[in-house]
Design a protein around this motif. Structure first.
Motif, PDB file in Angstrom:
ATOM      1  N   LEU A 131       0.607  -1.206  -0.026  1.00 36.97           N
ATOM      2  CA  LEU A 131      -0.029   0.061   0.085  1.00 36.97           C
ATOM      3  C   LEU A 131       0.914   1.496   0.109  1.00 36.97           C
ATOM      4  O   LEU A 131       0.591   2.271  -0.642  1.00 36.97           O
ATOM      5  CB  LEU A 131      -0.820  -0.109   1.242  1.00 36.97           C
ATOM      6  CG  LEU A 131      -1.951  -0.935   1.227  1.00 36.97           C
ATOM      7  CD1 LEU A 131      -2.731  -1.090   2.631  1.00 36.97           C
ATOM      8  CD2 LEU A 131      -3.114  -0.837   0.063  1.00 36.97           C
ATOM      9  N   THR A 132       1.901   1.206   0.708  1.00 40.23           N
ATOM     10  CA  THR A 132       2.622   2.352   0.618  1.00 40.23           C
ATOM     11  C   THR A 132       3.573   2.486  -0.677  1.00 40.23           C
ATOM     12  O   THR A 132       3.535   3.786  -1.180  1.00 40.23           O
ATOM     13  CB  THR A 132       4.102   2.080   1.779  1.00 40.23           C
ATOM     14  OG1 THR A 132       3.306   1.921   3.005  1.00 40.23           O
ATOM     15  CG2 THR A 132       4.879   3.426   1.731  1.00 40.23           C
ATOM     16  N   GLU A 133       3.735   1.717  -1.438  1.00 39.80           N
ATOM     17  CA  GLU A 133       4.356   1.741  -2.703  1.00 39.80           C
ATOM     18  C   GLU A 133       3.254   2.262  -3.683  1.00 39.80           C
ATOM     19  O   GLU A 133       3.578   2.960  -4.613  1.00 39.80           O
ATOM     20  CB  GLU A 133       4.992   0.514  -3.213  1.00 39.80           C
ATOM     21  CG  GLU A 133       6.181   0.020  -2.449  1.00 39.80           C
ATOM     22  CD  GLU A 133       7.336   0.968  -2.685  1.00 39.80           C
ATOM     23  OE1 GLU A 133       7.472   1.465  -3.740  1.00 39.80           O
ATOM     24  OE2 GLU A 133       7.964   1.324  -1.645  1.00 39.80           O
ATOM     25  N   ARG A 134       2.137   1.627  -3.646  1.00 37.72           N
ATOM     26  CA  ARG A 134       1.213   1.915  -4.450  1.00 37.72           C
ATOM     27  C   ARG A 134       0.731   3.310  -4.273  1.00 37.72           C
ATOM     28  O   ARG A 134       0.315   4.177  -5.282  1.00 37.72           O
ATOM     29  CB  ARG A 134      -0.139   0.906  -4.486  1.00 37.72           C
ATOM     30  CG  ARG A 134      -1.215   1.381  -4.939  1.00 37.72           C
ATOM     31  CD  ARG A 134      -1.100   1.237  -6.557  1.00 37.72           C
ATOM     32  NE  ARG A 134      -2.435   1.242  -7.270  1.00 37.72           N
ATOM     33  CZ  ARG A 134      -2.868   2.664  -7.679  1.00 37.72           C
ATOM     34  NH1 ARG A 134      -2.102   3.580  -7.251  1.00 37.72           N
ATOM     35  NH2 ARG A 134      -3.965   2.950  -8.214  1.00 37.72           N
ATOM     36  N   PHE A 135       0.512   3.727  -3.143  1.00 37.90           N
ATOM     37  CA  PHE A 135      -0.171   4.935  -2.984  1.00 37.90           C
ATOM     38  C   PHE A 135       0.634   6.169  -2.342  1.00 37.90           C
ATOM     39  O   PHE A 135       0.247   7.029  -1.705  1.00 37.90           O
ATOM     40  CB  PHE A 135      -1.324   4.986  -1.951  1.00 37.90           C
ATOM     41  CG  PHE A 135      -2.401   4.096  -2.412  1.00 37.90           C
ATOM     42  CD1 PHE A 135      -3.353   4.731  -3.528  1.00 37.90           C
ATOM     43  CD2 PHE A 135      -2.676   2.685  -1.978  1.00 37.90           C
ATOM     44  CE1 PHE A 135      -4.396   3.585  -4.010  1.00 37.90           C
ATOM     45  CE2 PHE A 135      -3.647   1.992  -2.426  1.00 37.90           C
ATOM     46  CZ  PHE A 135      -4.657   2.490  -3.344  1.00 37.90           C
ATOM     47  N   HIS A 136       2.091   5.991  -2.723  1.00 39.31           N
ATOM     48  CA  HIS A 136       3.082   6.873  -2.141  1.00 39.31           C
ATOM     49  C   HIS A 136       2.599   8.245  -2.655  1.00 39.31           C
ATOM     50  O   HIS A 136       2.855   9.299  -1.922  1.00 39.31           O
ATOM     51  CB  HIS A 136       4.531   6.608  -2.379  1.00 39.31           C
ATOM     52  CG  HIS A 136       5.386   7.215  -1.961  1.00 39.31           C
ATOM     53  ND1 HIS A 136       5.994   8.314  -2.819  1.00 39.31           N
ATOM     54  CD2 HIS A 136       6.217   7.342  -0.647  1.00 39.31           C
ATOM     55  CE1 HIS A 136       6.953   8.822  -2.084  1.00 39.31           C
ATOM     56  NE2 HIS A 136       6.981   8.364  -0.953  1.00 39.31           N
TER      57      HIS A 136
ATOM     58  N   ALA B  20       0.160   9.547  -3.801  1.00 33.80           N
ATOM     59  CA  ALA B  20      -1.348  10.189  -3.457  1.00 33.80           C
ATOM     60  C   ALA B  20      -1.062  10.758  -2.021  1.00 33.80           C
ATOM     61  O   ALA B  20      -1.800  11.779  -1.599  1.00 33.80           O
ATOM     62  CB  ALA B  20      -2.095   9.171  -3.486  1.00 33.80           C
ATOM     63  N   GLY B  21      -0.096   9.992  -1.181  1.00 32.75           N
ATOM     64  CA  GLY B  21      -0.307  10.437   0.146  1.00 32.75           C
ATOM     65  C   GLY B  21      -1.058  10.220   0.832  1.00 32.75           C
ATOM     66  O   GLY B  21      -1.065  10.356   2.269  1.00 32.75           O
TER      67      GLY B  21
END
Length: 183
Positions: A142-147, A149-150
């Motif tokens: 999730l961190t990689e995917r939505f980095h 977007a914040g």
């Protein structure tokens, strides 16, 4: 990598952690002579049924999620309700199996022998590790995917929580069945 693939990776990682942990925690036993097979114990039957039905219900929830996608599943009330009911049914079946197993172990009815109790003592050893591994894989994905977007959409956080609970509940019956395979 798409979020669903991270979710699949998280679930597989949790199940692999359960398998490895159980295999390492149980001592090797002498093999049975060829052609000799022990009958299934009541503990094995309860673990097998709860695991089988729980996996079937969980696969139904995963199928809904894969078919509709995370966003549609979250936004469409009917799809979200079906998904949530399947996950809750999975948790009831797996949790009910665990309750039956623990209740029988606490009784002195003679239904469980020393081998059953030894396997039952070691089976939950990897539940926490598998749950943490599932959570770590989800958080990395999730961190990689939505980095950029914040922020992570809420439904993905709910998927993280549901998958951690399901992996935790899968740990005991899977650990029991793997314990019998090891003996």
């Amino acid at each position: 990598m798409p979020v669903l693939l991270w979710g699949i990776l998280a679930l597989v990682g949790g199940l692999v952690a359960i398998w490895v942990g159980v295999r390492r925690s149980l001592p090797a036993a002498e093999p049975l002579p060829k052609g000799v097979e022990l009958p299934r114990t009541p503990l094995q039957r309860v673990a097998g049924w709860s695991l089988g039905i729980g996996l079937l219900l969980g696969a139904g929830a995963a199928g809904i999620l894969a078919y509709h996608g995370p966003e549609t599943t979250y936004e469409n009330d009917n799809v979200r309700l079906a998904f949530t009911l399947l996950i809750l049914a999975t948790m009831v079946v797996l949790g009910g199996g665990i309750i039956l197993i623990k209740r029988e172990a606490s009784r002195d009815s003679g239904l469980l022998d020393e081998r059953d109790l030894a396997i039952l003592d070691r089976a939950p050893a990897v539940q926490g590790v598998a749950t943490l591994l599932t959570m770590v894989i989800w958080v990395i994905g999730l961190t990689e995917r939505f980095h950029d977007a914040g922020a992570v959409p809420l439904f993905h956080l709910m998927l993280l929580a549901w998958s951690c609970l399901v992996v935790y509940l899968l740990g005991l019956p899977l650990g029991i069945l793997l314990g019998y395979r090891r003996r």
